[in-house]
Design a protein around this motif. Structure first.
Motif: not given
Length: 317
Positions: A107-116, A123-126, A188-194, A200-205
């Motif tokens: 889920l974290g990788i998916g959201l990072a790709l979505l923000m990209k 993106r800022i809202t998310l 726990i997943t909900w709290a850890s995904v952000p 990952v998004y920082a790495g994508l940039t």
């Protein structure tokens, strides 16, 4: 004084290179690290030594009231390792860790790709929403989730009951151990995904646009770009994030303890954190609890070694 020229056809031996003076290392890094090391040893050294020593003793309620503890050697470890209860809790904890850490990474990788790939305002809202979820205290998180899954007035049961032919009013999500751990994993997943998504998004940039354009010119599609370009570049970040998530999910305590306080009870709802707490504080078997804590620490160190090795590889590169 005359010098004799070398004979024709002979080579003159090269002069020995002058030895370079060794550069003296500055003591400043060691001086700056010393206070942190002293604080670490003072804060963790004594409790760790006490726990190790206590794991070899019979230390119960009687010792809390002044009776001298009895040295029992490896009896506490033998009691744990030869019984089925510890192994059952360990197996549940490992499965819970694998499922929760895996779901968090996906889920974290998916959201990072979505923000990209979304617009700036979205993106800022998310990102703000994920930061709020990540920064929320655990007690506040569990209060909200208890309101959502409550068997009498829970929002989840109410929404599911709106479906045709579904009646979930009064359903207790914490009654069955399987659904209990499923709810805990979701929380726990909900709290850890952000944390994973933002890392990952920082790495994508940092992925070079030239590499992306070259891959696109070679005909790479979206999935090929992800599998052959993006993920290999982000591999060091992903490995470290996965190992950190595994360590955190293995040691989870507060969420499980609070969920048990909402209605579930018994060792069948325990993971390693609540199991060790129950041995020590609940039953007064502090020596056995200390032995269990040492076993968990060794298991965590074994996981952490891969993390340390990855850090060493990064430093070498």
């Amino acid at each position: 004084m005359t010098t004799t020229a070398p004979a024709p056809g002979t080579l003159e031996a090269p002069a020995a290179p002058a030895s370079r003076p060794k550069r003296r290392r500055s003591p400043l890094p060691y001086i700056l690290a010393t206070p942190a090391i002293i604080a670490l040893l003072a804060g963790m050294g004594y409790p760790l030594i006490w726990q190790v020593w206590n794991s070899f003793r019979e230390y119960g309620l009687a010792q809390q009231f002044g009776q001298a503890p009895e040295f029992v050697g490896l009896d506490n470890y033998i009691e744990l390792l030869t019984g089925s209860e510890f192994w059952g809790v360990l197996a549940k904890s490992v499965v819970f860790m694998a499922v929760t850490a895996g779901a968090t990474m996906v889920l974290g990788i998916g959201l990072a790709l979505l923000m990209k790939h979304i617009a700036g305002w979205a993106r800022i809202t998310l990102q703000v929403a994920m930061l709020l979820a990540w920064a929320m205290p655990i007690v506040a998180q569990m209060t909200v989730w208890n309101w959502l899954i409550d068997d009498r007035n829970g929002v989840l049961n109410y929404l599911l009951s709106l479906l045709p032919g579904v009646d979930m009013i009064g359903h207790d999500w914490l009654e069955s151990p399987l659904s209990f751990f499923a709810v805990a994993s979701v929380i726990i997943t909900w709290a850890s995904v952000p944390f994973v998504a933002l890392s990952v998004y920082a790495g994508l940039t940092q992925v070079s646009d030239d590499v992306v354009e070259a891959a696109q010119l070679d005909g790479a599609g979206g999935f090929q770009m992800l599998r052959r370009i993006t993920l290999p570049i982000l591999r060091p970040i992903l490995v470290i994030l996965l190992l950190l998530q595994m360590i955190w999910d293995l040691r989870v305590y507060a969420q499980i303890e609070l969920l048990q306080g909402f209605g579930a009870a018994g060792t069948q709802y325990d993971l390693l954190g609540t199991y060790i707490y129950g041995l020590g504080i609940g039953q007064g078997h502090f020596g056995v609890a200390a032995a269990a804590a040492m076993l968990v620490m060794l298991f965590t160190i074994a996981l952490s070694w891969f993390y340390v090795r990855e850090l060493l590889k990064e430093d070498a590169q």
